[in-house]
Design a protein around this motif. Structure first.
Motif: not given
Length: 174
Positions: A146-172
């Protein structure tokens, strides 16, 4: 591993967890378990939801696009999409980068999925209706590829990026 199927309805993302992913084959009926509505900001989120949080894990946007409701009543009058969902059967045309064509969500009577709480949630089926195939060909997406329709990255590639965004349900989106 699962796919979340989301449609914007009345200012929120109505959401279903589809364990095997959507299928472009009309013979495949995919289990779709309703989940909580998500904020509109979530439609663009790719990153990591911390373990222990609801939906924890790595997230990509596998597909995105628009849809057109096509539900009608017995007199062939259009039915508002939220009303069609409330009634337990909604049809729509998807215009995604990967999924295209007519689909239906139908509440499946007689079986309920047990969630983390003692309450049971009604299950739904997500089915490609009509003929033809989506852009991606027949069948279901392979989660390992599976690849992102937005960036072309795989799940692994997103997980390995040190500054990947983190979802905070209280802050968006972060």
């Amino acid at each position: 591993m699962h796919f979340d199927f989301r449609l914007e309805v009345d200012g929120v993302l109505k959401s279903w967890s589809v364990p095997k992913g959507p299928s472009t084959d009309p013979r495949d009926k995919r289990l779709a378990i309703p989940t909580e509505d998500h904020p509109l900001e979530y439609r663009h989120f790719e990153g990591v939801i911390p373990e222990g949080e609801y939906g924890g894990g790595t997230v990509i946007v596998w597909d995105h696009g628009t849809y057109r409701p096509t539900s009608h009543d017995k007199r062939n009058r259009p039915v508002p999409f939220d009303e069609a969902l409330e009634n337990g059967h909604a049809t729509f045309d998807l215009h995604g980068e990967k999924l295209r064509g007519r689909f239906a969500l139908t509440r499946f009577h007689g079986r309920e999925e047990k969630s983390g709480s003692s309450a049971r949630k009604p299950t739904w089926l997500l089915v490609r209706t009509g003929s033809g195939r989506g852009k991606s060909g027949g069948g279901s997406p392979d989660p390992r590829r599976a690849r992102s329709a937005r960036t072309g990255r795989t799940l692994r590639q997103v997980a390995e990026v040190p500054d990947s965004p983190t979802w905070d349900p209280n802050a968006g989106e972060q």
